[in-house]
Design an enzyme around this catalytic site. Structure first.
Site, PDB file in Angstrom:
ATOM      1  N   ALA A  14       9.243 -45.618 -64.863  1.00 57.82           N
ATOM      2  CA  ALA A  14       9.128 -47.007 -64.407  1.00 57.82           C
ATOM      3  C   ALA A  14       8.332 -47.170 -63.123  1.00 57.82           C
ATOM      4  O   ALA A  14       8.253 -48.272 -62.594  1.00 57.82           O
ATOM      5  CB  ALA A  14      10.528 -47.602 -64.221  1.00 57.82           C
ATOM      6  N   SER A  15       7.738 -46.112 -62.614  1.00 60.69           N
ATOM      7  CA  SER A  15       7.076 -46.206 -61.311  1.00 60.69           C
ATOM      8  C   SER A  15       5.689 -46.832 -61.376  1.00 60.69           C
ATOM      9  O   SER A  15       5.238 -47.452 -60.409  1.00 60.69           O
ATOM     10  CB  SER A  15       6.981 -44.820 -60.660  1.00 60.69           C
ATOM     11  OG  SER A  15       6.247 -43.923 -61.483  1.00 60.69           O
ATOM     12  N   VAL A  16       4.995 -46.673 -62.496  1.00 58.33           N
ATOM     13  CA  VAL A  16       3.615 -47.182 -62.612  1.00 58.33           C
ATOM     14  C   VAL A  16       3.356 -47.658 -64.035  1.00 58.33           C
ATOM     15  O   VAL A  16       4.151 -47.441 -64.950  1.00 58.33           O
ATOM     16  CB  VAL A  16       2.561 -46.100 -62.253  1.00 58.33           C
ATOM     17  CG1 VAL A  16       2.676 -45.689 -60.797  1.00 58.33           C
ATOM     18  CG2 VAL A  16       2.711 -44.878 -63.166  1.00 58.33           C
ATOM     19  N   GLY A  17       2.210 -48.306 -64.209  1.00 59.10           N
ATOM     20  CA  GLY A  17       1.696 -48.622 -65.533  1.00 59.10           C
ATOM     21  C   GLY A  17       2.624 -49.442 -66.407  1.00 59.10           C
ATOM     22  O   GLY A  17       3.240 -50.417 -65.966  1.00 59.10           O
ATOM     23  N   ASP A  65      13.837 -36.299 -62.842  1.00 60.40           N
ATOM     24  CA  ASP A  65      12.796 -35.477 -63.466  1.00 60.40           C
ATOM     25  C   ASP A  65      13.199 -35.299 -64.925  1.00 60.40           C
ATOM     26  O   ASP A  65      14.156 -34.585 -65.234  1.00 60.40           O
ATOM     27  CB  ASP A  65      12.700 -34.127 -62.760  1.00 60.40           C
ATOM     28  CG  ASP A  65      11.630 -33.224 -63.366  1.00 60.40           C
ATOM     29  OD1 ASP A  65      11.052 -33.594 -64.409  1.00 60.40           O
ATOM     30  OD2 ASP A  65      11.384 -32.147 -62.798  1.00 60.40           O
ATOM     31  N   LEU A  66      12.485 -35.936 -65.822  1.00 63.08           N
ATOM     32  CA  LEU A  66      12.865 -35.941 -67.230  1.00 63.08           C
ATOM     33  C   LEU A  66      12.646 -34.599 -67.920  1.00 63.08           C
ATOM     34  O   LEU A  66      13.069 -34.417 -69.065  1.00 63.08           O
ATOM     35  CB  LEU A  66      12.096 -37.038 -67.972  1.00 63.08           C
ATOM     36  CG  LEU A  66      12.486 -38.472 -67.586  1.00 63.08           C
ATOM     37  CD1 LEU A  66      11.505 -39.470 -68.198  1.00 63.08           C
ATOM     38  CD2 LEU A  66      13.901 -38.803 -68.017  1.00 63.08           C
ATOM     39  N   TYR A 161      -1.459 -33.944 -77.564  1.00 56.39           N
ATOM     40  CA  TYR A 161      -0.781 -35.198 -77.207  1.00 56.39           C
ATOM     41  C   TYR A 161      -0.536 -36.030 -78.459  1.00 56.39           C
ATOM     42  O   TYR A 161       0.553 -36.594 -78.655  1.00 56.39           O
ATOM     43  CB  TYR A 161      -1.641 -35.965 -76.211  1.00 56.39           C
ATOM     44  CG  TYR A 161      -1.225 -37.406 -75.997  1.00 56.39           C
ATOM     45  CD1 TYR A 161      -0.141 -37.724 -75.183  1.00 56.39           C
ATOM     46  CD2 TYR A 161      -1.931 -38.449 -76.608  1.00 56.39           C
ATOM     47  CE1 TYR A 161       0.242 -39.046 -74.994  1.00 56.39           C
ATOM     48  CE2 TYR A 161      -1.560 -39.772 -76.415  1.00 56.39           C
ATOM     49  CZ  TYR A 161      -0.470 -40.063 -75.612  1.00 56.39           C
ATOM     50  OH  TYR A 161      -0.095 -41.374 -75.425  1.00 56.39           O
ATOM     51  N   GLU A 197      -5.149 -50.113 -69.889  1.00 51.14           N
ATOM     52  CA  GLU A 197      -5.719 -49.788 -68.581  1.00 51.14           C
ATOM     53  C   GLU A 197      -4.595 -49.507 -67.584  1.00 51.14           C
ATOM     54  O   GLU A 197      -4.025 -50.408 -66.985  1.00 51.14           O
ATOM     55  CB  GLU A 197      -6.608 -50.919 -68.070  1.00 51.14           C
ATOM     56  CG  GLU A 197      -7.390 -50.521 -66.833  1.00 51.14           C
ATOM     57  CD  GLU A 197      -8.531 -51.465 -66.496  1.00 51.14           C
ATOM     58  OE1 GLU A 197      -9.227 -51.212 -65.496  1.00 51.14           O
ATOM     59  OE2 GLU A 197      -8.730 -52.447 -67.238  1.00 51.14           O
TER      60      GLU A 197
END
Length: 255
Positions: A14-17, A65-66, A161, A197
């Protein structure tokens, strides 16, 4: 979204993007959102912004840390102790390393599996157990997947990925089947965006800034808020409606 007001949603990464956009939107709509990431400082800043904006919900930052299962269990213990449990689980955290199949580093492959597949599966299991022990039968588990979970692009840098995202496609459908077998009304969905983006390409091609920038110069990509809106669309569906997969991409994206 009225029925979700005051209820608890976990958003990983949840920290970015996309994760930050989803967390912000759910808080705006009145949910209590537990946002987790390794960089908890960015979530704390986002929480302050939500509060300043007067949003009716609450963002609760948790450092996790997942790739460490013990930290995931500890996070769910904190959620249980402080917020009763999880009603919605948004498995958003994901990453990519440019490790090809013919010469990629095993460490990069393992990291992608740990975050994109194993952490998602562990959080799903723990969220379900949290719902089950509280007799929550209308919860929702949403996996942020990718169009890479549905087709293989001729780009060796993202082939491994892509395999992890194919796993997410399979895991989401398998989860739906297991929930149905358990006579549960908890729903399972995934959202599969094309190019968005965010910092994703910058991290993927961290050693080649020009290449990273070029990813977003080809056409108008999706924005993180577009994916957040897809999350609220899925959550807003009537309880009898199961949305399996939302595939979305820019109108200019050809593949």
């Amino acid at each position: 979204m009225d029925r979700w007001k005051g209820r608890v949603a976990l958003v990983t990464g949840a920290s970015v993007g996309i994760g930050a956009a989803v967390a912000r939107e759910l808080v705006r709509l009145g949910m209590k959102v537990v946002g987790c990431a390794r960089d908890v400082g960015k979530i704390q800043k986002l929480a302050a912004e939500c509060q300043s904006a007067g949003y009716s919900g609450l963002l609760v930052p948790i450092k996790c840390d997942l790739t460490n299962e013990e930290e995931i269990h500890a996070m769910f213990s904190v959620i249980k102790a402080q917020h009763s449990g999880v009603d919605v689980c948004i498995n958003n955290a994901g990453l990519a390393h440019p490790e090809t199949l013919l010469s990629g580093k095993t460490s990069g492959w393992k990291n992608m599996l740990d975050v994109n597949v194993l952490a998602l599966s562990i959080c799903t299991r723990e969220a379900y157990q949290s719902m089950k022990e509280r007799n929550v039968d209308d919860g929702h588990i949403i996996n942020i997947n990718s169009m890479c979970g549905h087709r293989v692009l001729p780009n060796p840098a993202i082939h491994f990925y892509t395999a992890t995202k194919y796993a997410v496609t399979a895991l989401t459908e398998a989860l739906r089947q297991e929930l149905q077998d358990a006579n549960s009304h908890i729903r399972a969905s995934c959202i599969s965006p094309g190019l968005v983006e965010t910092e994703f390409a910058l991290r993927l091609f961290s050693e080649d800034a020009q290449k990273a920038a070029g990813v977003y110069s080809q056409y108008k990509a999706l924005e993180a808020i577009d994916v957040a809106n897809a999350v609220t669309y899925v959550l807003s569906a009537p309880p009898h409606v199961q949305i399996g997969d939302v595939q979305m991409r820019s109108v200019q994206q050809t593949s």
